[in-house]
Scaffold this motif. Structure first.
Motif, PDB file in Angstrom:
ATOM      1  N   GLN A   1     -54.969 -65.628  -4.955  1.00 40.46           N
ATOM      2  CA  GLN A   1     -54.161 -64.891  -3.984  1.00 40.46           C
ATOM      3  C   GLN A   1     -55.061 -64.243  -2.946  1.00 40.46           C
ATOM      4  N   VAL A   2     -54.715 -64.398  -1.681  1.00 39.63           N
ATOM      5  CA  VAL A   2     -55.470 -63.798  -0.591  1.00 39.63           C
ATOM      6  C   VAL A   2     -54.568 -62.800   0.116  1.00 39.63           C
ATOM      7  N   GLN A   3     -55.037 -61.578   0.235  1.00 37.45           N
ATOM      8  CA  GLN A   3     -54.281 -60.570   0.974  1.00 37.45           C
ATOM      9  C   GLN A   3     -54.858 -60.433   2.370  1.00 37.45           C
ATOM     10  N   LEU A   4     -53.961 -60.336   3.341  1.00 38.52           N
ATOM     11  CA  LEU A   4     -54.354 -60.233   4.741  1.00 38.52           C
ATOM     12  C   LEU A   4     -53.761 -58.962   5.331  1.00 38.52           C
ATOM     13  N   VAL A   5     -54.578 -58.183   5.992  1.00 44.56           N
ATOM     14  CA  VAL A   5     -54.124 -56.926   6.589  1.00 44.56           C
ATOM     15  C   VAL A   5     -54.466 -56.938   8.072  1.00 44.56           C
ATOM     16  N   GLU A   6     -53.414 -56.919   8.907  1.00 46.14           N
ATOM     17  CA  GLU A   6     -53.608 -56.918  10.358  1.00 46.14           C
ATOM     18  C   GLU A   6     -53.683 -55.491  10.879  1.00 46.14           C
ATOM     19  N   SER A   7     -54.362 -55.335  11.990  1.00 46.36           N
ATOM     20  CA  SER A   7     -54.414 -54.055  12.691  1.00 46.36           C
ATOM     21  C   SER A   7     -54.728 -54.319  14.157  1.00 46.36           C
ATOM     22  N   GLY A   8     -54.505 -53.299  14.974  1.00 48.90           N
ATOM     23  CA  GLY A   8     -54.870 -53.400  16.377  1.00 48.90           C
ATOM     24  C   GLY A   8     -53.712 -53.585  17.335  1.00 48.90           C
ATOM     25  N   GLY A   9     -52.513 -53.732  16.820  1.00 50.37           N
ATOM     26  CA  GLY A   9     -51.368 -53.874  17.705  1.00 50.37           C
ATOM     27  C   GLY A   9     -51.038 -52.563  18.396  1.00 50.37           C
ATOM     28  N   GLY A  10     -50.109 -52.640  19.337  1.00 51.17           N
ATOM     29  CA  GLY A  10     -49.703 -51.427  20.030  1.00 51.17           C
ATOM     30  C   GLY A  10     -48.986 -51.740  21.319  1.00 51.17           C
ATOM     31  N   ARG A  19     -57.207 -55.984  20.986  1.00 47.75           N
ATOM     32  CA  ARG A  19     -57.905 -56.828  20.018  1.00 47.75           C
ATOM     33  C   ARG A  19     -57.276 -56.623  18.651  1.00 47.75           C
ATOM     34  N   LEU A  20     -56.755 -57.705  18.110  1.00 46.67           N
ATOM     35  CA  LEU A  20     -56.188 -57.674  16.758  1.00 46.67           C
ATOM     36  C   LEU A  20     -57.258 -58.040  15.744  1.00 46.67           C
ATOM     37  N   SER A  21     -57.159 -57.422  14.583  1.00 47.92           N
ATOM     38  CA  SER A  21     -58.071 -57.732  13.479  1.00 47.92           C
ATOM     39  C   SER A  21     -57.264 -58.130  12.252  1.00 47.92           C
ATOM     40  N   CYS A  22     -57.824 -59.027  11.476  1.00 49.08           N
ATOM     41  CA  CYS A  22     -57.194 -59.449  10.224  1.00 49.08           C
ATOM     42  C   CYS A  22     -58.263 -59.432   9.150  1.00 49.08           C
ATOM     43  N   ALA A  23     -58.147 -58.489   8.237  1.00 51.38           N
ATOM     44  CA  ALA A  23     -59.104 -58.364   7.148  1.00 51.38           C
ATOM     45  C   ALA A  23     -58.564 -59.091   5.923  1.00 51.38           C
ATOM     46  N   ALA A  24     -59.384 -59.986   5.383  1.00 59.43           N
ATOM     47  CA  ALA A  24     -58.971 -60.785   4.223  1.00 59.43           C
ATOM     48  C   ALA A  24     -59.613 -60.251   2.955  1.00 59.43           C
ATOM     49  N   SER A  25     -58.911 -60.431   1.841  1.00 52.13           N
ATOM     50  CA  SER A  25     -59.414 -59.959   0.552  1.00 52.13           C
ATOM     51  C   SER A  25     -60.322 -60.998  -0.102  1.00 52.13           C
ATOM     52  N   ALA A  26     -60.468 -62.154   0.543  1.00 50.89           N
ATOM     53  CA  ALA A  26     -61.300 -63.215  -0.013  1.00 50.89           C
ATOM     54  C   ALA A  26     -62.365 -63.608   1.004  1.00 50.89           C
ATOM     55  N   ARG A  27     -63.360 -64.345   0.532  1.00 49.36           N
ATOM     56  CA  ARG A  27     -64.397 -64.834   1.441  1.00 49.36           C
ATOM     57  C   ARG A  27     -63.774 -65.871   2.375  1.00 49.36           C
ATOM     58  N   ILE A  28     -63.744 -65.563   3.666  1.00 47.56           N
ATOM     59  CA  ILE A  28     -63.013 -66.434   4.575  1.00 47.56           C
ATOM     60  C   ILE A  28     -63.696 -67.788   4.759  1.00 47.56           C
ATOM     61  N   PHE A  29     -64.990 -67.850   4.446  1.00 50.01           N
ATOM     62  CA  PHE A  29     -65.656 -69.138   4.607  1.00 50.01           C
ATOM     63  C   PHE A  29     -65.180 -70.142   3.566  1.00 50.01           C
ATOM     64  N   ASN A  75     -67.704 -63.774   9.195  1.00 55.11           N
ATOM     65  CA  ASN A  75     -67.691 -64.111   7.768  1.00 55.11           C
ATOM     66  C   ASN A  75     -68.225 -62.975   6.912  1.00 55.11           C
ATOM     67  N   ALA A  76     -69.189 -62.231   7.424  1.00 57.27           N
ATOM     68  CA  ALA A  76     -69.765 -61.138   6.639  1.00 57.27           C
ATOM     69  C   ALA A  76     -68.743 -60.043   6.368  1.00 57.27           C
ATOM     70  N   LYS A  77     -67.810 -59.875   7.298  1.00 55.84           N
ATOM     71  CA  LYS A  77     -66.779 -58.844   7.145  1.00 55.84           C
ATOM     72  C   LYS A  77     -65.453 -59.427   6.658  1.00 55.84           C
ATOM     73  N   ASN A  78     -65.413 -60.751   6.447  1.00 58.91           N
ATOM     74  CA  ASN A  78     -64.173 -61.417   6.038  1.00 58.91           C
ATOM     75  C   ASN A  78     -63.019 -61.049   6.963  1.00 58.91           C
ATOM     76  N   THR A  79     -63.300 -61.079   8.237  1.00 62.67           N
ATOM     77  CA  THR A  79     -62.338 -60.635   9.243  1.00 62.67           C
ATOM     78  C   THR A  79     -62.238 -61.660  10.368  1.00 62.67           C
ATOM     79  N   VAL A  80     -61.021 -61.853  10.829  1.00 66.70           N
ATOM     80  CA  VAL A  80     -60.751 -62.706  11.983  1.00 66.70           C
ATOM     81  C   VAL A  80     -60.161 -61.829  13.081  1.00 66.70           C
ATOM     82  N   ALA A  99     -53.715 -67.578   6.664  1.00 73.04           N
ATOM     83  CA  ALA A  99     -54.901 -68.175   6.047  1.00 73.04           C
ATOM     84  C   ALA A  99     -54.477 -69.372   5.219  1.00 73.04           C
ATOM     85  N   VAL A 100     -55.244 -70.440   5.325  1.00 74.97           N
ATOM     86  CA  VAL A 100     -54.948 -71.668   4.595  1.00 74.97           C
ATOM     87  C   VAL A 100     -56.102 -71.965   3.656  1.00 74.97           C
TER      88      VAL A 100
END
Length: 117
Positions: A1-10, A19-29, A75-80, A99-100
């Motif tokens: 299971q991968v959790q994704l948390v978006e931020s930066g909207g407004g 700038r939107l950010s998406c932090a993933a709970s897994a290694r995105i690579f 990749n170091a921050k697991n963020t897109v 995320a796929v």
């Protein structure tokens, strides 16, 4: 299971940037690809931009955002990220991170972007 948390909207005026950010709970690579989709009221969810996990990260954009939006990953921050410039009122929507993996697909909760004219 991968959790994704978006931020930066407004709320932003037309012509502005967000700038939107998406932090993933897994290694995105380890994921096949990540991307951003959006859904405006009364419309279907549509692809905005995607980036693969291959070296260099191949990108793909909807025609409506080409030249204005840029997707990138850390990749170091697991963020897109989705850098959105020259925003237009028609960009108003809830933006979802996607995320796929080799076996499944995951979605974030979404973040609202509102562009005023």
């Amino acid at each position: 299971q991968v959790q994704l948390v978006e931020s930066g909207g407004g709320l932003v005026q037309a012509g502005g940037s967000l700038r939107l950010s998406c932090a993933a709970s897994a290694r995105i690579f380890r994921l096949n690809a990540m991307g951003w989709y959006r859904q405006a009221p009364g419309k279907q969810r549509e692809l905005v931009a995607t980036i693969t996990s291959t070296s260099g990260g191949s990108t793909n954009y909807a025609d409506s955002v080409k030249g204005r939006f840029t997707i990138s990953r850390d990749n170091a921050k697991n963020t897109v990220y989705l850098q959105m410039n020259s925003l237009k009122p028609e960009d108003t929507a809830v933006y979802y991170c996607n995320a796929v993996s080799p076996f499944s697909e995951f979605w974030g909760q979404g973040t609202q972007v509102t562009v005023s004219s």
